[in-house]
Motif scaffolding. Structure first.
Motif, PDB file in Angstrom:
ATOM      1  N   PHE A   1       9.625  -4.902  12.163  1.00 26.72           N
ATOM      2  CA  PHE A   1       8.585  -5.915  11.988  1.00 26.72           C
ATOM      3  C   PHE A   1       7.231  -5.222  11.783  1.00 26.72           C
ATOM      4  O   PHE A   1       6.449  -5.631  10.923  1.00 26.72           O
ATOM      5  N   ASP A   2       6.981  -4.143  12.512  1.00 26.69           N
ATOM      6  CA  ASP A   2       5.736  -3.371  12.362  1.00 26.69           C
ATOM      7  C   ASP A   2       5.590  -2.870  10.928  1.00 26.69           C
ATOM      8  O   ASP A   2       4.536  -3.011  10.306  1.00 26.69           O
ATOM      9  N   SER A   3       6.654  -2.284  10.399  1.00 27.75           N
ATOM     10  CA  SER A   3       6.613  -1.733   9.042  1.00 27.75           C
ATOM     11  C   SER A   3       6.390  -2.857   8.032  1.00 27.75           C
ATOM     12  O   SER A   3       5.568  -2.726   7.108  1.00 27.75           O
TER      13      SER A   3
ATOM     14  N   LEU B   1     -11.796   1.336   8.458  1.00 28.80           N
ATOM     15  CA  LEU B   1     -11.547  -0.024   8.953  1.00 28.80           C
ATOM     16  C   LEU B   1     -10.050  -0.283   9.138  1.00 28.80           C
ATOM     17  O   LEU B   1      -9.633  -0.874  10.130  1.00 28.80           O
ATOM     18  N   LEU B   2      -9.263   0.177   8.156  1.00 31.98           N
ATOM     19  CA  LEU B   2      -7.815  -0.026   8.257  1.00 31.98           C
ATOM     20  C   LEU B   2      -7.229   0.699   9.474  1.00 31.98           C
ATOM     21  O   LEU B   2      -6.404   0.140  10.197  1.00 31.98           O
ATOM     22  N   ALA B   3      -7.687   1.944   9.657  1.00 28.54           N
ATOM     23  CA  ALA B   3      -7.184   2.742  10.798  1.00 28.54           C
ATOM     24  C   ALA B   3      -7.539   2.063  12.118  1.00 28.54           C
ATOM     25  O   ALA B   3      -6.715   1.971  13.034  1.00 28.54           O
TER      26      ALA B   3
ATOM     27  N   ILE C   1       0.353  -6.170   4.423  1.00 28.51           N
ATOM     28  CA  ILE C   1      -1.099  -5.930   4.373  1.00 28.51           C
ATOM     29  C   ILE C   1      -1.443  -5.076   3.143  1.00 28.51           C
ATOM     30  O   ILE C   1      -2.361  -5.400   2.374  1.00 28.51           O
ATOM     31  N   ALA C   2      -0.648  -4.019   2.940  1.00 29.45           N
ATOM     32  CA  ALA C   2      -0.911  -3.113   1.809  1.00 29.45           C
ATOM     33  C   ALA C   2      -0.773  -3.874   0.490  1.00 29.45           C
ATOM     34  O   ALA C   2      -1.617  -3.729  -0.414  1.00 29.45           O
ATOM     35  N   PHE C   3       0.269  -4.721   0.387  1.00 23.38           N
ATOM     36  CA  PHE C   3       0.510  -5.482  -0.842  1.00 23.38           C
ATOM     37  C   PHE C   3      -0.655  -6.418  -1.127  1.00 23.38           C
ATOM     38  O   PHE C   3      -1.146  -6.502  -2.253  1.00 23.38           O
ATOM     39  N   VAL C   4      -1.116  -7.114  -0.059  1.00 26.75           N
ATOM     40  CA  VAL C   4      -2.227  -8.074  -0.222  1.00 26.75           C
ATOM     41  C   VAL C   4      -3.490  -7.345  -0.683  1.00 26.75           C
ATOM     42  O   VAL C   4      -4.170  -7.785  -1.628  1.00 26.75           O
ATOM     43  N   VAL C   5      -3.776  -6.193  -0.067  1.00 23.23           N
ATOM     44  CA  VAL C   5      -4.989  -5.438  -0.415  1.00 23.23           C
ATOM     45  C   VAL C   5      -4.915  -4.955  -1.862  1.00 23.23           C
ATOM     46  O   VAL C   5      -5.871  -5.133  -2.642  1.00 23.23           O
TER      47      VAL C   5
END
Lengths: 200, 150
Positions: free
Chosen positions: B78-80, B131-133, B86-90
């Protein structure tokens, strides 16, 4: 290598495996500590259904808190501490007492009237009494306060030291010794009473 | 040997921690039949307790507990998945923005010097990474607090 160091290594290996997601390692922890947990729950809680729920509750708490275990004590002692606290919360919720007033002091009436009585006056009596002992003893232990029952069991059945019992119950070692002394005294007096009642 | 009988506490100390018991107490118990009987009674009592059957549940506690444990592998998955989403949306957002503001961007590029463009891109990238980190670290801490520490 002494036993404590060995235990710490085993505990550490098991805890690390559980934290890496190996449920079988947790199963090993449960099997290793089940005896102690069962003893504490059976001595502190009388209701069978509640015992079952509490046992599961204890291990779920152990699983959730495992990452916070600092190896300052044996894993089994830590699990015992969680079990004892869980049972304590249960008793508080149910408004049940940890030490009954009748157990806190000696049986005064009995003590003054029969100060010099003994459980058995000769070897034959001793033999007969020893045969009946486990039944009477089981009943009399069940009649003790939850804390006394637990302390007696931890010391005499689980072979824990005063210091380990103190860690589990979070009581000072001196208090543990004192309560154990009182518990044995009450138990001895009740056994005398039961035995003399049966004999007469 | 003292003539007064020893107390119950002293008798128990004699049985369970004889090494801590005073010599006069040991001597008294050895020579006084009454106190010796009391000591013997405590011994019988303790032997009786030690021989009592240990209680046990009528079900396999270990199996039941393991069945109820949260599945750690599923959580990791679920974490991955959460990170991928998130990466896809960005990336989608950036790509859409670049596509729709293509002309503006070209005009801007003509007017801005390469050094300024580089500086802007580096600054935006650095802030974005930071910010992401930070977001990920906060998320991890919250998950940890919710699941492992009471």
């Amino acid at each position: 290598m002494n036993n404590t160091t060995e235990n710490t290594f085993t505990d550490q290996a098991l805890v690390n495996k559980v934290l890496r997601g190996h449920t079988n390692a947790f199963k090993a922890i449960v099997k290793h500590t089940e005896g102690l947990v069962t003893q504490i729950i059976f001595k502190m809680v009388a209701n069978n259904e509640d015992r079952r729920d509490l046992a599961q509750d204890v291990y779920l708490k152990v699983y959730q808190k495992l990452s916070g275990f600092k190896f300052k004590s044996k894993l089994s002692t830590w699990v015992g501490q969680i079990t004892y606290n869980t049972c304590l919360n249960y008793l508080e919720k149910k408004k049940l007492v940890l030490i009954d007033e009748h157990d806190s002091g000696a049986n005064k009436q009995f003590e003054t009237s029969k100060n010099n009585t003994h459980l058995f006056s000769n070897e034959t009596e001793k033999l007969v009494f020893t045969k009946e002992l486990s039944q009477i003893l089981k009943k009399e232990i069940d009649n003790l306060s939850p804390l006394y029952k637990t302390l007696i069991t931890l010391y005499h059945n689980e072979d824990l030291s005063y210091s380990e019992i103190a860690q589990i119950t979070e009581l000072p070692e001196g208090t543990v010794k004192n309560y154990l002394f009182r518990a044995r005294k009450v138990l001895r007096e009740r056994l005398q009473l039961t035995y003399k009642t049966q004999a007469s | 040997m003292i003539n007064e009988h020893v107390t119950d506490m002293e008798i128990q100390l004699f049985i369970f921690e004889e090494e801590k018991c005073a010599i006069h107490v040991v001597e008294h118990i050895k020579h006084c039949p009454q106190c010796a009987i009391k000591a013997a009674e405590y011994n019988v009592l303790v032997e009786g307790i030690e021989q009592l059957e240990k209680p046990a549940f009528d079900f396999a506690l270990a199996d039941l507990v393991v069945e109820q444990l949260p599945q750690p592998q599923l959580r990791a998955r679920f974490d991955s998945l959460f990170l991928y989403i998130i990466a896809f949306v960005v990336i989608s957002f950036v790509a859409t923005a670049l596509y729709f503001f293509k002309d503006t961007r070209l005009n801007l590029a003509w007017k801005t010097s390469p050094a300024s463009t580089g500086l802007i891109i580096t600054t935006v990238a650095c802030i974005g990474i930071f910010l992401l980190a930070d977001l990920f670290r906060k998320y991890q801490r919250q998950m940890h607090a919710a699941n492992f520490i009471e």
